[in-house]
Design an enzyme around this catalytic site. Structure first.
Site, PDB file in Angstrom:
ATOM      1  N   ARG A   1       4.555   6.463  -9.578  1.00 57.34           N
ATOM      2  CA  ARG A   1       4.097   6.027  -8.257  1.00 57.34           C
ATOM      3  C   ARG A   1       5.124   6.311  -7.170  1.00 57.34           C
ATOM      4  O   ARG A   1       6.306   6.058  -7.336  1.00 57.34           O
ATOM      5  CB  ARG A   1       3.821   4.526  -8.261  1.00 57.34           C
ATOM      6  CG  ARG A   1       2.694   4.101  -9.124  1.00 57.34           C
ATOM      7  CD  ARG A   1       1.366   4.695  -8.651  1.00 57.34           C
ATOM      8  NE  ARG A   1       0.276   3.998  -9.302  1.00 57.34           N
ATOM      9  CZ  ARG A   1      -0.399   3.004  -8.735  1.00 57.34           C
ATOM     10  NH1 ARG A   1      -0.144   2.624  -7.508  1.00 57.34           N
ATOM     11  NH2 ARG A   1      -1.360   2.405  -9.401  1.00 57.34           N
TER      12      ARG A   1
ATOM     13  N   GLU B   1      11.772  -9.535   0.869  1.00 55.13           N
ATOM     14  CA  GLU B   1      12.396  -8.280   0.457  1.00 55.13           C
ATOM     15  C   GLU B   1      13.598  -7.904   1.284  1.00 55.13           C
ATOM     16  O   GLU B   1      14.455  -7.162   0.844  1.00 55.13           O
ATOM     17  CB  GLU B   1      11.391  -7.142   0.610  1.00 55.13           C
ATOM     18  CG  GLU B   1      10.340  -7.183  -0.426  1.00 55.13           C
ATOM     19  CD  GLU B   1       9.491  -5.942  -0.357  1.00 55.13           C
ATOM     20  OE1 GLU B   1       8.324  -6.070  -0.687  1.00 55.13           O
ATOM     21  OE2 GLU B   1       9.989  -4.866   0.036  1.00 55.13           O
TER      22      GLU B   1
ATOM     23  N   HIS C   1      -4.579 -10.073  -9.030  1.00 55.63           N
ATOM     24  CA  HIS C   1      -4.006  -8.852  -9.598  1.00 55.63           C
ATOM     25  C   HIS C   1      -4.743  -8.403 -10.855  1.00 55.63           C
ATOM     26  O   HIS C   1      -4.482  -7.331 -11.374  1.00 55.63           O
ATOM     27  CB  HIS C   1      -2.523  -9.053  -9.901  1.00 55.63           C
ATOM     28  CG  HIS C   1      -1.748  -9.423  -8.677  1.00 55.63           C
ATOM     29  ND1 HIS C   1      -1.455 -10.726  -8.352  1.00 55.63           N
ATOM     30  CD2 HIS C   1      -1.254  -8.669  -7.662  1.00 55.63           C
ATOM     31  CE1 HIS C   1      -0.807 -10.755  -7.215  1.00 55.63           C
ATOM     32  NE2 HIS C   1      -0.669  -9.530  -6.764  1.00 55.63           N
TER      33      HIS C   1
END
Ligand code: GLN
Ligand code: ZN
Length: 760
Positions: A519, A609, A698
């Site tokens: 990815r 993050e 998810h």
């Protein structure tokens, strides 16, 4: 080739993402593993050649990986979790990375503060570890056969353990005694092939190692590794921050060289005198491996001069600040980019030339440069000057507006605001809503693509988006959702969508960076002052509102998330860039509320993050990140309800900060952690409203009414119903309608049941 130039590591995905493509074909059983290996071999060769042709002295082997280098290290050390023991070869390797029918994959998490994700090794007391040096040696020999003598990259033992997890509880560092002998054996094998080989030990965890117990592991480990051979050149490399505490220790070991990041850890300069006195090689990371900007060679030259005041020139090696894995591959394929902007950029391949130019310039001076390098230096100076002055970058109006901000607070305290909002918005206890996006169908994606390519008109495109919104609104009404969303069909990505409408944002065609395995992501980049020429979401949200009598929630991405998911200009402090974005968002909020939108959600999915790696820098980050979120929502009137959304399940350390953001409602991810997470909100005395996710989005699994009821009841054990909202964990864009419809229906039924019970 100059032994004065050094690349910490090189991207492996390939300039046309060849590795991604071949892996995905292999996983889909469309090609053999031999084809994967043939492709990998071609890529390695090409990547070595790029570096050799650019004149790089220290080129790596073993920086290549079919999936991830932490996974490779686990395999090298024989740290294979039991559930994969019956497998072997590539089948086992990819099962560890991605799972298979019987075995769940190993966990994956972020590599420090980058967007690269590594596989987390699983260790246990009962395991025995043994060395498998096949890959390391094979790649070294492969390069040698091509005439390239490489340095060998290894993830150092302390970082390896620091990033692993123990299945049996306990401290991973207890296993140092088990794995250092394997590293010793590896070095012994390597030195048999080539007595004078250079080995780079990546120890990025050293930038976070400040406590004496951990620091005390460094010297014995590296003393032992150095003792294996007198002739091997052993380098310890850190990056993403300064590592002064560890550097101090390493200077008292026999390591040959230290690799330090002077771009993201300028405080590494504090150790110059000691480094100079040690006589060790200094691999000076001065070319940014984390960003896409052309280096300012003159500025870097000054930095090297500073270093050269304390460290002998013959001991300085010019390097990338970290592996170039974190930058896109080459500008060669950026055919559509504006020339002026392209001239400001430099990807991995272009950075190679910067390293050689800078090294030559440093050792030979301007006059000692060859004609070609003279020209390259002039071109670099010109490009940097154009960045300093270009009207595309510098917008006085934006700068003045940011300077003159006086309002950092929105109207009213939370208590005052909620007292106005509740009667106005009239939502029930346990109000039912969603996080924003609904399934991105193939038709929606196609419409966006066709509009972008110009194959359909704006009119046709808008009609298609509006049809999606109509369906989405109708479904939510029928399903019993109470606070609606428009579904975000017009957004490909929650950052890119806003970037495309902001002045100062750029996009690449081929700026792919590996995120995990096959990815890649293509982050947009901020090159100039940010402004909002036109409203960005107004038309969609007001259209959606016009289709329903219920409240339509406006949906925006917050400034900190926009910043953290972009490449950011390096000529302005990050927090100033963030403030510029915040101002643009605040204008959008004002437009929305003036058009009658009563609830607006400002997503900060990437707030966490951005946290700095070093503890002592966290307070400053929190200060400006909270400030900019608050500036973004400062235009909201008392009666406009502000929501935010964050998708994590770790709030322990940041709950005060989240509270300080002062959103009226926050939705978070809790489905997988029961009500544990919510307890932190309770303990903190958090008073704003909270929407803890009641099911995990998810997975394609459809949650039953009963389990959602159970989850809501668990939540009610912690917080009172007046404070709770009900929603899924996150947006639904990656799910299918067939999954979303029944899941949300069950969620609504569950809320009705709980309400009924409560009213009895
Ligand atoms: N509003 C966004 C969505 O629903 C939020 C996504 C996210 O938090 N990652 O997709
Ligand atoms: Zn989310």
């Amino acid at each position: 080739m100059s032994k004065k130039t050094y690349v910490v590591g090189f991207p492996r995905i390939g300039e046309q993402r060849e590795l991604k493509k071949v892996l995905e074909r292999f996983w889909a059983r469309q090609c053999t593993f031999d084809e994967v290996q043939a492709c990998a071999k071609t890529l390695r060769q090409r990547h070595w050649e790029y570096q050799r042709d650019a004149g790089i002295g220290y080129i790596s082997s073993n920086d290549f990986s079919l999936y991830d280098t932490m996974l490779d290290t686990a395999v090298m050390l024989g740290a294979i979790p039991k559930r994969f023991a019956h497998l072997s070869g590539e089948e086992r390797y990819f099962a560890m990375a991605r799972g298979n029918q019987e075995c769940v994959a190993m966990e994956m998490t972020k590599w420090f503060n980058t967007n690269y994700h590594y596989i987390v090794p699983e260790l246990s007391q009962e395991d025995t570890y043994r060395l498998d040096a096949t890959k390391v040696l094979a790649e070294y020999e492969e390069a040698k056969a091509l005439g390239v003598t490489t340095k060998i990259n290894l993830i150092g033992p302390i970082t390896f353990l620091g990033l692993s997890k123990r299945l049996d509880g306990g401290d991973t560092y207890e296993f140092l005694g088990k794995i250092v002998p394997l590293y010793e054996a590896l070095l012994a094998e390597i030195s048999q092939r080539d007595a004078t080989v250079t080995v780079q030990f990546d120890e990025p965890i050293f930038v976070q190692v400040c406590d004496p117990k951990l620091l005390s592991l460094i010297k014995p480990t590296y003393d032992r590794l150095c003792a294996v051979s007198d002739t091997i050149k052993l380098i310890v490399t850190t990056y993403f921050e300064h590592s002064n505490e560890a550097t101090r220790v390493l200077l008292n070991t026999p390591v040959w060289g230290l690799g330090l990041d002077y771009v993201h850890g300028i405080q590494n300069l504090d150790m110059l005198e000691d480094i100079g006195a040690s006589g060790k090689q200094l691999i000076a990371g001065v070319i940014d491996g984390r960003n896409i900007w052309k280096n300012d060679i003159q500025k870097s030259h000054k930095l090297l001069d500073t270093i050269g005041c304390h460290v002998a020139t013959e001991h300085i090696i010019v390097a990338s600040s970290c592996s170039l894995l974190h930058t896109p591959f080459t500008l060669k394929y950026e055919n559509e980019m504006d020339d002026e902007i392209k001239n400001w950029l430099s990807y991995a391949v272009e950075k190679l030339d910067e390293i050689t130019l800078l090294s030559e310039y440093f050792t030979s001076g301007k006059t000692g440069l060859s004609g070609t390098l003279q020209q390259a230096l002039q071109a670099n100076i010109a490009a940097n000057n154009s960045r300093k002055t270009s009207p595309r970058i510098h917008d006085k109006q934006v700068q003045n507006r940011v300077k003159s901000i006086t309002n950092f607070e929105r109207e009213g305290s939370f208590e005052e605001r909620i007292a106005v909002q509740k009667p106005l918005l009239q939502y029930q206890e346990l109000a039912i809503t969603t996080i924003g996006s609904f399934p991105q169908t193939p038709q929606v994606r196609q419409a966006r693509r066709e509009f972008k390519n110009g194959t359909i008109t704006q009119e046709v495109y808008k009609a298609q988006m509006k049809a999606y919104i109509d369906d989405c609104v109708a479904f939510q009404e029928e399903c019993g959702i109470e606070i609606l969303v428009h579904g975000e069909p017009e957004r490909n990505d929650m950052v890119e969508y806003f970037g495309e409408q902001l002045q100062g944002y750029g996009f690449s065609q081929n700026g792919w960076v590996q995120s995990y395995g096959s990815r890649c992501v293509k982050p947009p980049f901020i090159y100039g002052d940010i402004s909002r020429p036109n409203p960005m979401t107004l038309e969609w949200i007001t259209y959606a509102q016009s289709q329903t009598d219920r409240i339509m929630k406006g949906m925006l991405t917050g400034p900190v998330t926009i910043l953290n998911w972009s490449f950011v200009r390096d000529d302005l402090p990050r927090d100033e860039v963030s403030t510029q974005i915040a101002v643009a968002i605040s204008d959008e909020i004002d437009d929305l509320q003036q058009a009658g939108i009563k609830i607006i959600q400002v997503d900060e999915a990437a707030f966490k993050e951005g946290y700095p790696l070093r503890q002592d820098k966290i307070a400053d980050y929190e200060r400006w990140a909270v400030r900019d979120f608050k500036i973004a929502v400062s235009s909201a009137k008392k009666q406009t309800q502000i929501h935010t959304h964050m998708c994590y399940s770790e709030f322990n350390d940041i709950i005060r900060t989240i509270e300080a953001m002062d959103a009226d409602v926050i939705s978070i991810e809790t489905a997988r952690s029961g009500n544990e997470l919510l307890k932190i909100f309770k303990e903190a005395g958090y008073k704003q409203e909270v929407g803890p996710g009641v099911y995990d989005i998810h997975s394609p699994r459809i949650p039953s009414v009963e389990e959602i009821v159970e989850q809501i009841e668990k939540l009610l054990e912690v917080l009172p119903k007046e404070q709770l909202w009900i929603n899924p964990d996150c947006g639904l864009k990656t799910r299918k309608w067939e999954e979303v419809r029944p899941s949300l229906k069950n969620m609504v039924t569950a809320v009705h049941r709980v309400r009924e019970k409560l009213s009895r």
